[in-house]
Write an enzyme that holds these catalytic residues in place. Structure first.
Site, PDB file in Angstrom:
ATOM      1  CG  ASP A 260       5.171   0.305  -3.953  1.00 42.08           C
ATOM      2  OD1 ASP A 260       5.286   1.183  -4.524  1.00 42.08           O
ATOM      3  OD2 ASP A 260       4.493  -0.766  -4.147  1.00 42.08           O
ATOM      4  CD  GLU A 265      -2.264   1.880  -1.718  1.00 40.81           C
ATOM      5  OE1 GLU A 265      -1.152   1.549  -1.221  1.00 40.81           O
ATOM      6  OE2 GLU A 265      -2.769   0.841  -2.754  1.00 40.81           O
TER       7      GLU A 265
END
Ligand code: NAI
Length: 336
Positions: A260, A265
Site C-alpha cells: 500500500d 510514492e
C-alpha cells in the site's frame, strides 16, 4: 487558531469542516491542494499552524520558511513523521503534533485485504470475470489456516493484525525490540527478525520508517525468506529495497508482493495520473508482475479513521493554544 491545510483533498475538507464546526471554539481553516515543501511553504503566510500529510516534504528549509512567516505549529494529520526534520523544527521553536492512533483497525483490515487479495488472486479474478473468462488456471491460492505469518512491528497496528490472523488459525511469529503483552496474549511468539524471515509463509511490515529500519527488507533479508513467501507492506515504502524485491520476484524467491506504500510514492500516490506517461520505471516494472498487488496508500482510508484524524489534529491545535504543547507532540527523543 489559523490553520493552513496543505495537500487537502475534498474528503479532508468535508471531514475537517464538519469536526471543526462541532468544536466549542472552532479554528479558522484554509484548504490548499499543493503539497507542503520548500516551494509552497510561503502559502502559509498569515497562518499560526500548518497541517500536512504523509507525502509532504517538511525538510529544514521548508520549516525555516514557515518559521520566518510566524508559523508556530506543524500538525501532521498522520501517525508517521519520517518526512519531517524534527531536529530542525525543535531548533526553530516549531512544535509538532501528530495523530498517533486514528484507527489501527483500518490499516490492519486493509493488510488482511491485501493478503487475501494476493493469495486468492482477486485482482486477476475480477478482471477475468468482467471479460467473460471463467477459467481458474493461475488463480490457485492456499489456505491461510495453519500458515505461519511473521509480523514485524507489534505496535497498535501490528497487534490488531495479529488478532485477525489468529482468527484465521494462523501461527504468528512477531519481531519487535519492544515486545507487547497484548501480542503474546493474541497468540504471537516473539523471535528475532532472521528467525521470523526464515520461518514465515507471509511477512507483513508494521514498524515505522527510521534510519534504522530503512531497507529493512533488502537483498540479504529476501534471500533468507522461505522460497515463495509473500511480502506485505502497509507501513512505509522505504522499509523495502524495491529493486531487490523486483529481483526476488523475477527469480521466484518471493512468491508475491502486496503493498500500500512505495519508496517513491510522493510523486505518484493520491493523484489521478491516468492520462500521463508513468515516469517511474521501477514502479512500472512492479505493475507488470501477475503476483504483485498495489494500492495507493489507502489503508488508513475509512470513515472512522478520517473522523479520528480530524478530531485529534484539531485537538492538538486547541491544546497548543491553551498550553503551548500539542496533545500528541513529536520530539527529537522519539526519533531514537
Ligand atoms: P506504533 O508506534 O504503535 O508501533 C510501531 C512498532 O514498531 C513499535 O512497537 C516499535 O517498537 C516497533 N519497531 C520499531 N522498530 C522496529 C524494528 N526495527 N523491527 C521491528 N519492530 C520495530 O505504530 P502503529 O500505529 O502500529 O503504525 C505502524 C506504522 O504503520 C507507522 O509507523 C506508519 O508508518 C504506518 N501506517 C501506515 C498507514 C497507511 O495508510 N498505509 C496508516 C497508519 C500508519
Amino acid at each position: 487558531m489559523r490553520i493552513a491545510m496543505f495537500s487537502a483533498k475534498p474528503y479532508d475538507r468535508e471531514t475537517f469542516e464538519r469536526v471543526n464546526g462541532d468544536l466549542e471554539a472552532p479554528h479558522e481553516l484554509t484548504f490548499m491542494t499543493p503539497h507542503l515543501d520548500r516551494s509552497t511553504a510561503v502559502l502559509a503566510e498569515g497562518a499560526d499552524a500548518v497541517c500536512a500529510f504523509v507525502n509532504d516534504d517538511v525538510d529544514a528549509e521548508t520549516l525555516e520558511i514557515l518559521a520566518e512567516r510566524g508559523v508556530k505549529l506543524l500538525l501532521m494529520r498522520c501517525a508517521g513523521y519520517n518526512n519531517v526534520d524534527v531536529a530542525a523544527a525543535e531548533r526553530l521553536g516549531l512544535a509538532i503534533g501528530r495523530v498517533p492512533a486514528y484507527s489501527p483497525h483500518a490499516v490492519a483490515e486493509h493488510t488482511i485485504a491485501l493478503i487475501l487479495g494476493l493469495n486468492r488472486r482477486l485482482h486477476r479474478a475480477y478482471n477475468r470475470v468482467r471479460e467473460g473468462n471463467f477459467e481458474l488456471d493461475g488463480l490457485m491460492g492456499f489456505d491461510l489456516h495453519g500458515k505461519t505469518v511473521g509480523v514485524v512491528g507489534t505496535g497498535r497496528i501490528g497487534i490488531c493484525t495479529i488478532r485477525i490472523l489468529a482468527g484465521f488459525g494462523c501461527r504468528v511469529l512477531a519481531a519487535d525490540p519492544h515486545p507487547a503483552d497484548e501480542a503474546r496474549e493474541a497468540g504471537a511468539d516473539y523471535v528475532d527478525l532472521p528467525d521470523l524471515l526464515e520461518h514465515s509463509d507471509i511477512v507483513t511490515l508494521h514498524c515505522p520508517l527510521t534510519p534504522g529500519t530503512h531497507h529493512l527488507i533488502d537483498e540479504t533479508a529476501l534471500a533468507s525468506m522461505r522460497n515463495g513467501a509473500y511480502l506485505i507492506n502497509t507501513s512505509r515504502g522505504g522499509l523495502i529495497d524495491t529493486r531487490a524485491v523486483i529481483r526476488a520476484l523475477k527469480s521466484g524467491q518471493l512468491g508475491g508482493l502486496a503493498i500500500d506504500v512505495y519508496e517513491e510514492e510522493g510523486d505518484l500516490f493520491f493523484e489521478n495520473l491516468s492520462g500521463q506517461v508513468l515516469q517511474d520505471d521501477i514502479f512500472a516494472r512492479l505493475l507488470t508482475f501477475p503476483n504483485v498487488l498495489v494500492t495507493g496508500h489507502q489503508a488508513f482510508f475509512t470513515e472512522e479513521a478520517l473522523n479520528a484524524i480530524a478530531r485529534t489534529s484539531l485537538a492538538n491545535a486547541t491544546a497548543f493554544e491553551a498550553e503551548g504543547q500539542p496533545e500528541h507532540a513529536v520530539t527529537v527523543e522519539m526519533m531514537a
